[in-house]
Write a protein that holds these residues in place. Structure first.
Motif, PDB file in Angstrom:
ATOM      1  N   ARG A  83      10.877  -4.298   9.823  1.00  0.00           N
ATOM      2  CA  ARG A  83      10.429  -3.247   8.916  1.00  0.00           C
ATOM      3  C   ARG A  83       9.525  -3.805   7.819  1.00  0.00           C
ATOM      4  NH1 ARG A  83       9.798  -2.318   3.557  1.00  0.00           N
ATOM      5  NH2 ARG A  83      10.000  -0.113   3.040  1.00  0.00           N
ATOM      6  N   ILE A 118      11.757   4.924   9.033  1.00  0.00           N
ATOM      7  CA  ILE A 118      12.403   3.667   9.413  1.00  0.00           C
ATOM      8  C   ILE A 118      13.504   3.300   8.422  1.00  0.00           C
ATOM      9  CG2 ILE A 118      12.028   1.172   9.633  1.00  0.00           C
ATOM     10  CD1 ILE A 118       9.244   1.876  10.809  1.00  0.00           C
ATOM     11  N   GLY A 165      10.411   4.460  14.287  1.00  0.00           N
ATOM     12  CA  GLY A 165      11.599   4.863  13.539  1.00  0.00           C
ATOM     13  C   GLY A 165      12.440   5.889  14.265  1.00  0.00           C
TER      14      GLY A 165
END
Length: 485
Positions: A83, A118, A165
């Motif tokens: 991420r 996400i 996500g």
């Protein structure tokens, strides 16, 4: 404008969590600018040999590797690194604008929305237990959510970052190795996304991100070592994916098309309503599955809406996607533009009239541009009202009363999204409850992708987002516990 982009690992493919040389007869494919039609770079096209290696390694990671047996907290460490790398990709936004034609302001908004999604998944992983003890009338039982096995995620070109996500992060966090297959329109940004995955240092075999054509997709969907398929795309291909998965009893989630209706009630102020409609209609030039491409309005307010909506669409600033002032960029490819032009031509032949747009804009000798197009004199049984264009072609359809509007909205094989614009709260909820769609927006709001998101009817089956989407990527096992002595 400068269209040069430094693409990471431009001669490699990202398979089994590592950059490596392509297998088999690797071919380089030209990446074309949607604005200038110039060749930006050449990147490898993943082959069936590459796909076979990815699945083999994913199966090994599931059967013999550590990934399914790590704790959620341990998997979160890898996912969080992924991420963070995605959040700091230099060049990604520019690449998306050039390759996909998406206006840079839309790219930035999509980027922020994707990272928000996400982050929501990372939070869910800490909140949702994958095992619990239940007391039932028959005794105690442990209910476990276990990994499915290798998951194939076939993503679409209009929102691959958001779909990480929606499908990839949940699959990884629940213990599944994942093979991501991106479409040809995402070659450059696919390399950026893969490089972010490389920085996360996933265990070998856990994550593959490749770009390839339809033959590789077909191979992967049919592969006996792929235990679940997440597919985003058109209905015809989605039906084929579902049929192949059914033959081998593989889990499948289908995010398919839409022909969403926005119902405009009589009590609205058109000057306030039209900008809301334009935003929901023209996001990424209509290349969004939840685009409100059918605008339903009462007969008495029809002409007023058409006049104001036509002026608003005609006033949109068309231009290069890298220009921050651009509101409306080119289509992603010549194929997509030609599809839109075909819909317009056939609609006019069937009796529709062009209120605005309908042609390629003046002053653009190159690039895959087409004007935002509004059609009137459309009945809901016409092709343009029933089939998804996936481009900037919209129609206004009159209704007699609200019941008639709901009937028209539901008179569709699709059921992905819908909206109502009204000042009457009771009416808004009444319409929202009656329209058959997986998501619905009061006030024309965009769907909330971190809520359970999916479609009814031919808009697909299965859900992504929130608790429902997260647990879809697991097998449920019940373990009957011994009775205490």
């Amino acid at each position: 404008m400068n269209e040069q982009v430094k693409v990471p690992h431009a001669r490699e493919v990202f398979i089994a969590s590592r950059w490596q040389q392509p297998r088999g007869e690797a071919s380089l494919v030209k990446v074309i600018s949607a604005h200038s039609e110039d060749v930006i770079c050449e990147l490898p096209d993943a082959s069936i040999d590459d796909a076979a290696h990815a699945v083999e390694q994913a199966r090994a990671a599931f059967e013999q590797g550590e990934w399914p047996r790590l704790t959620v907290e341990q998997r979160l460490q890898f996912a969080t690194r992924f991420r963070d790398a995605l959040a700091s990709m230099e060049g990604f936004e520019k690449a998306w604008a050039i390759e996909g034609g998406m206006p840079i302001t839309t790219v930035k908004a999509m980027y922020g929305m994707s990272m928000f999604g996400i982050d929501d998944v990372l939070g869910l992983a800490t909140e949702i237990p994958l095992s619990e003890i239940r007391e039932t009338r028959a005794g105690r039982v442990e209910v476990r959510h276990e990994p499915l096995g290798p998951v194939l995620a076939i993503l679409t070109y209009n929102g691959p970052l958001a779909e990480l996500g929606m499908s990839v992060f949940p699959a990884l966090l629940t213990g599944n190795p994942v093979v991501v297959k991106l479409p040809p329109e995402n070659r450059m940004i696919g390399h950026f996304m893969a490089d972010a995955a490389a920085q996360a240092s996933f265990p070998e075999g856990v994550l593959t991100i490749i770009t390839a054509g339809a033959e590789v997709s077909k191979y992967l969907v049919a592969h006996h070592d792929i235990d679940a398929v997440h597919f985003t795309g058109g209905n015809e291909v989605g039906a084929e994916v579902g049929a192949v998965c059914a033959q081998r009893m593989a889990r499948v989630t289908l995010e398919l098309g839409g022909k969403s209706a926005a119902i405009v009630a009589d009590d609205v102020d058109m000057d306030e309503t039209v900008p809301k409609l334009v935003r929901s209609m023209t996001a990424y030039m209509g290349q969004v599955c939840v685009t409100t491409s059918r605008i339903l309005v009462s007969r008495k307010r029809h002409d007023e809406l058409v006049e104001k909506l036509s002026k608003a669409l005609a006033a949109m600033r068309i231009g290069p996607p890298q220009d921050p002032k651009t509101e409306f960029g080119p289509m992603v490819s010549e194929r997509v533009r030609a599809r839109s032009e075909g819909f317009i031509e056939r609609a006019v032949a069937a009796g529709a009239k062009i209120a605005t747009g309908g042609k390629r804009p003046e002053g653009f000798e190159c690039g895959f541009y087409i004007e935002p197009t509004l059609l009137v004199n459309v009945s809901n049984d016409m092709e343009i009202a029933q089939n998804e264009v996936f481009g900037p072609v919209y129609c206004v359809i009159p209704y007699d009363d609200i019941d008639d509007a709901v009937r028209i909205a539901n008179d569709s094989r699709f059921g992905l999204y819908g909206a109502v614009l009204t000042n009457d709260e009771k009416l808004a909820y009444d319409v929202a409850y009656r329209v058959r769609s997986g998501s619905f927006g009061i006030g024309g709001a965009f769907p909330m992708l971190i809520a359970p998101y999916g479609g009814m009817k031919q808009s697909g089956w299965g859900y992504v987002g929130s608790r429902e989407g997260y647990l879809t990527l697991t097998n449920i096992k019940s373990i009957v516990l011994p009775v205490a002595a």
